[in-house]
Design an enzyme around this catalytic site. Structure first.
Site, mmCIF file in Angstrom:
data_model
loop_
_atom_site.group_PDB
_atom_site.id
_atom_site.type_symbol
_atom_site.label_atom_id
_atom_site.label_comp_id
_atom_site.label_asym_id
_atom_site.label_seq_id
_atom_site.Cartn_x
_atom_site.Cartn_y
_atom_site.Cartn_z
ATOM 1 N N SER A 10 0.806 -1.175 0.049
ATOM 2 C CA SER A 10 0.059 -0.070 0.013
ATOM 3 C C SER A 10 0.840 1.050 0.103
ATOM 4 O O SER A 10 1.506 1.410 -1.016
ATOM 5 C CB SER A 10 -1.042 -0.098 1.080
ATOM 6 O OG SER A 10 -1.895 0.947 1.120
ATOM 7 N N ASP B 62 -10.160 -3.805 -5.481
ATOM 8 C CA ASP B 62 -9.489 -2.452 -4.783
ATOM 9 C C ASP B 62 -9.366 -1.611 -5.618
ATOM 10 O O ASP B 62 -8.779 -1.869 -6.716
ATOM 11 C CB ASP B 62 -7.972 -3.196 -4.177
ATOM 12 C CG ASP B 62 -7.116 -2.139 -3.588
ATOM 13 O OD1 ASP B 62 -7.497 -0.984 -3.728
ATOM 14 O OD2 ASP B 62 -5.937 -2.530 -3.232
ATOM 15 N N HIS C 242 -8.164 -5.079 -0.460
ATOM 16 C CA HIS C 242 -6.917 -4.251 0.134
ATOM 17 C C HIS C 242 -6.554 -4.682 1.785
ATOM 18 O O HIS C 242 -7.788 -4.998 2.375
ATOM 19 C CB HIS C 242 -7.174 -2.726 0.140
ATOM 20 C CG HIS C 242 -5.869 -1.886 0.305
ATOM 21 N ND1 HIS C 242 -5.225 -1.599 -0.861
ATOM 22 C CD2 HIS C 242 -5.489 -1.343 1.279
ATOM 23 C CE1 HIS C 242 -4.291 -0.942 -0.452
ATOM 24 N NE2 HIS C 242 -4.333 -0.594 0.826
#
Length: 313
Positions: free
Chosen positions: A156, A250, A280
């Site tokens: 991320s 996501d 995610h």
């Protein structure tokens, strides 16, 4: 409307529901302090412990402008071919050495490589480019400290930092040997692809992304800043071999595809895996969801292969 009831299996829904019980979907409406407390508690609930043979030392690495906190994971049966610099996720406002502690320990156990996790500075106390500067300092420290190749790995926000470091160190005498980017945020086009199709995905929404960007930048328009948005770079040549692994459900998934395409178009090595039905943050699901377990094995293999200086894709 995307039908998540058909895309997401029962195991993954159970993970989503468990996550939401600790970290509700409206958490971004809390204060930053409250968000951090909620996130840290959630991470503790998912903590899986250390595999046998892995030890960790929390210390400080001297940087040009400040001292940065790191945690070094070592394997009782080390593989000295490479060292992994791991950069954690958390929207640039959450997380630290504890949030991804067990992930780093398992990565160390399964690759044999030392893993160095960085506690980079967080927004809003430290706006961009503070986290990027810390990531660069950590890379410089690792490159000087270890007599082996450096593999970048991050999820991320951490994937964003890894890519930014890779772009910035192409002329380095010891540039990264490879990078593994796990559902990274790379600054893609918000008007198309997964940003639209999965704008309301479980675990991460387009609204969340706008919030994190605003907090990280202090609301300043930084369009074109490649240290913030790696996809804004006009030059994708001479980047390290790259493995991108994203979740289908996501809004960030298209960033993986776009980054892969640009590296390959520039003559480099890059491959992209979109994990079907995952969301995610699924790293925390690797012990309770079969698809996440399979993906984590893919991540471990990618780090291992790149650390050996190989390319198999």
């Amino acid at each position: 409307m995307t039908d998540y009831k058909t895309l997401i299996d029962a195991e993954t829904w159970a993970f989503i529901e468990k996550t939401n019980s600790y970290y509700p979907p409206d958490t971004i409406d809390y204060t930053i302090e409250e968000q951090r407390a909620v996130y840290d508690r959630m991470c503790r609930e998912f903590f899986a412990g250390y595999p046998q043979g892995v030890t960790a030392e929390t210390t400080a690495a001297a940087a040009p402008t400040n001292s940065i906190s790191i945690r070094i994971y070592r394997n009782a049966a080390p593989n000295n071919a490479a060292t992994v610099l791991y950069l954690h996720g958390g929207g640039f406002i959450l997380g630290g050495l504890d949030s991804h502690d067990d992930v780093c320990a398992e990565l160390c156990a399964r690759t044999g490589f030392d893993v160095v996790s960085l506690d980079y500075r967080l927004a809003p106390e430290h706006l961009h480019p503070a986290a990027f500067d810390d990531a660069m300092d950590a890379f410089e420290w690792a490159a000087e400290t270890y007599d082996c190749a450096i593999v970048l790995c991050g999820d991320s926000a951490g994937g964003n930092l890894c890519a930014a470091v890779s772009h910035a160190t192409r002329g380095h005498k010891k540039k990264p040997i490879g990078q593994v980017l796990i559902y990274p945020s790379l600054g893609g086009d918000h008007s198309r692809g997964s940003y639209v199709t999965h704008a309301e995905a479980p675990m991460l929404t387009a609204r969340d992304l706008d919030f994190y960007k605003h907090i990280r930048t202090g609301g300043v328009d930084r369009t074109g800043d490649i240290t913030l948005y790696p996809l804004a770079d006009a030059d994708f040549a001479n980047l390290p071999p790259t493995v991108l692994i994203t979740a289908e459900c996501d809004p960030l998934s298209s960033d993986g595809e776009a980054y892969r395409d640009r590296v390959v178009a520039a003559g480099g090595h890059a491959t992209w895996f979109e994990e079907p039905g995952l969301v995610h943050g699924y790293l925390r699901a690797r012990h309770m969801v079969g698809r996440a377990r399979t993906s984590f094995t893919r991540i471990v293999e990618a780090v291992s292969v790149l650390g050996r200086g190989d390319w198999i894709w």
